[in-house]
Write an enzyme that holds these catalytic residues in place. Structure first.
Site, PDB file in Angstrom:
ATOM      1  N   ARG A 235       0.861  -1.176   0.000  1.00 21.75           N
ATOM      2  CA  ARG A 235       0.000   0.000   0.000  1.00 21.75           C
ATOM      3  C   ARG A 235       0.900   1.229   0.000  1.00 21.75           C
ATOM      4  O   ARG A 235       1.966   1.241   0.640  1.00 21.75           O
ATOM      5  CB  ARG A 235      -0.900   0.033   1.240  1.00 21.75           C
ATOM      6  CG  ARG A 235      -2.099  -0.904   1.181  1.00 21.75           C
ATOM      7  CD  ARG A 235      -3.125  -0.486   0.124  1.00 21.75           C
ATOM      8  NE  ARG A 235      -4.284  -1.356   0.099  1.00 21.75           N
ATOM      9  CZ  ARG A 235      -4.432  -2.414  -0.708  1.00 21.75           C
ATOM     10  NH1 ARG A 235      -3.480  -2.737  -1.576  1.00 21.75           N
ATOM     11  NH2 ARG A 235      -5.535  -3.136  -0.673  1.00 21.75           N
ATOM     12  N   GLU A 264      -5.402   6.556  -4.902  1.00 23.56           N
ATOM     13  CA  GLU A 264      -5.559   5.678  -6.059  1.00 23.56           C
ATOM     14  C   GLU A 264      -5.210   6.455  -7.322  1.00 23.56           C
ATOM     15  O   GLU A 264      -5.552   7.639  -7.434  1.00 23.56           O
ATOM     16  CB  GLU A 264      -7.000   5.182  -6.145  1.00 23.56           C
ATOM     17  CG  GLU A 264      -7.294   4.013  -5.222  1.00 23.56           C
ATOM     18  CD  GLU A 264      -6.547   2.735  -5.599  1.00 23.56           C
ATOM     19  OE1 GLU A 264      -6.802   2.191  -6.664  1.00 23.56           O
ATOM     20  OE2 GLU A 264      -5.696   2.283  -4.803  1.00 23.56           O
ATOM     21  N   HIS A 284      -1.692   0.546  -9.516  1.00 20.19           N
ATOM     22  CA  HIS A 284      -2.366  -0.399  -8.618  1.00 20.19           C
ATOM     23  C   HIS A 284      -3.060  -1.494  -9.432  1.00 20.19           C
ATOM     24  O   HIS A 284      -4.296  -1.608  -9.414  1.00 20.19           O
ATOM     25  CB  HIS A 284      -3.355   0.309  -7.681  1.00 20.19           C
ATOM     26  CG  HIS A 284      -3.787  -0.574  -6.545  1.00 20.19           C
ATOM     27  ND1 HIS A 284      -4.490  -0.107  -5.466  1.00 20.19           N
ATOM     28  CD2 HIS A 284      -3.622  -1.905  -6.315  1.00 20.19           C
ATOM     29  CE1 HIS A 284      -4.737  -1.106  -4.632  1.00 20.19           C
ATOM     30  NE2 HIS A 284      -4.213  -2.221  -5.133  1.00 20.19           N
TER      31      HIS A 284
END
Ligand SMILES: NC(=O)C1=CN([C@@H]2O[C@H](COP(=O)(O)OP(=O)(O)OC[C@H]3O[C@@H](n4cnc5c(N)ncnc54)[C@H](O)[C@@H]3O)[C@@H](O)[C@H]2O)C=CC1
Ligand SMILES: O=CC(=O)O
Length: 316
Positions: A235, A264, A284
């Site tokens: 993350r 994001e 991602h």
């Protein structure tokens, strides 16, 4: 029970229909949305009728959870659950299970894609060919014989260890806890500081929580070899991006492969990693393979079936 899939699961309509039929045979109703809700009000509208909610990576706030009087179970179509207001779930006695394991293979494969790209300069080499340049400055390095450091030795970390071992790497693992890992190869357990010093590659596989936020800052980066590379598919907030960009630009470390960010993607043009040297960035997508999407739908529905049978699994 009303089961609401609040956002698309990236599987075919035919597959959704299969799950719908199965649920209907058991007397349940399945509502599946094919587009994400754009506002919190829209999320509430979708979720408030649910006994069971399926959510992937869309953030789920306390406001939405508190507005769902019937909600009893959330089947998260993701491994990480840092985007859910878990405390609100606890307060409302809503059980939460994740789709643990669906992306072990997908993430592992991307890790080695990033590592090999950095070590063999594939992206750069492609540009060289297109610009009629030669290979003079493109001499690579090999994985065999290198120290491969893994921080976060759970399902994904262990899979990465197996593949790194098959490339001939020595496996170093951070001593976060006593791991019960059985393999026919040796693993050396080290304090994080020592692991950062000794590794040629450091790959992060910890969940995001209070204790892993900013786990890697300028302090840890300063311990790394000048030639070492850092891979983050865990993350974004686990690594301090400003510090990482500085270390890359000052040549304090050799390179970085980054799949995850503080936000994001799309990430803002001003993000420090966009201009960092020897860095490869992906939006991602480590989990995003056709195979992983099918596996995760299976786990999501298995979690629902287990909860309905009062045998919940993968609880978080
Ligand atoms: N980029 C992507 O597409 C994907 C990213 N992920 C990320 O990878 C993470 C790991 O996934 P799994 O391996 O399935 O989880 P897991 O729960 O099986 O393993 C996580 C490991 O990290 C360890 N850990 C926790 N705190 C730590 C700390 N402070 N220092 C060192 N180790 C610590 C735990 O003991 C556990 O062994 C997920 O939480 C998610 O954030 C997961 C799937 C896809
Ligand atoms: O980042 C993906 C996940 O499943 O977690």
């Amino acid at each position: 029970m009303k089961i609401v899939i609040i956002e698309p699961l990236n599987i075919s309509m035919a597959k959704i229909e299969e799950y719908r039929k199965k649920m209907e045979l058991e007397g349940h109703q399945l509502i599946a949305y094919s587009k994400r809700a754009e506002t919190e009000a829209e999320m509430i509208k979708r979720a408030e009728v649910a006994d069971i909610l399926v959510i992937a990576n869309q953030p789920l706030s306390a406001e939405v959870i508190n507005a769902c009087p019937k909600l009893k179970f959330i089947s998260v179509a993701f491994t990480g659950f840092d985007h859910l207001a878990i405390e609100a779930c606890r307060k409302n006695e809503i059980l939460v299970a994740n789709a643990a394991g669906y992306a072990n293979q997908a993430v592992t494969e991307l890790v080695f894609g990033l590592v090999i790209d950095l070590m063999r300069k594939i992206k750069k080499a492609d540009a060289f060919v297109r610009n009629s340049k030669t290979k003079a400055s493109l001499i690579g390095t090999e994985l065999a014989g290198k120290n491969f450091g893994i921080v976060g030795f759970g399902a994904i970390g262990q899979k990465v260890a197996q593949v790194a071992n098959s490339f001939g790497c020595k496996i170093l693992v951070d001593k976060h806890k006593e791991y019960n890992f059985e393999a026919d190869f040796e693993v050396e357990y080290l304090e994080l500081e020592k692991l950062m010093q000794k590794s040629d590659i450091v790959s992060l596989h910890v969940p995001l929580k209070e204790t892993t936020q900013n786990l890697i800052t300028s302090e840890e980066l300063a311990l790394m070899k000048k030639s070492a590379i850092l891979i983050n598919t865990a993350r974004g907030p686990v690594v301090n991006s400003q510090d990482l960009a500085k270390a890359l630009n000052n040549g304090e470390i050799g390179g970085a492969g980054i799949d995850v960010f503080e936000m994001e993607p799309p990430i803002p043009k001003s993000h420090p990693l966009l201009k960092a040297k020897n860095t490869i960035l992906t939006p991602h997508l480590a989990f995003a393979t056709e195979e992983a999407f099918l596996k995760r739908a299976e786990i999501v529905f298995e979690n629902i079936e287990n909860w309905l049978a009062a045998k919940p699994q993968n609880l978080v």
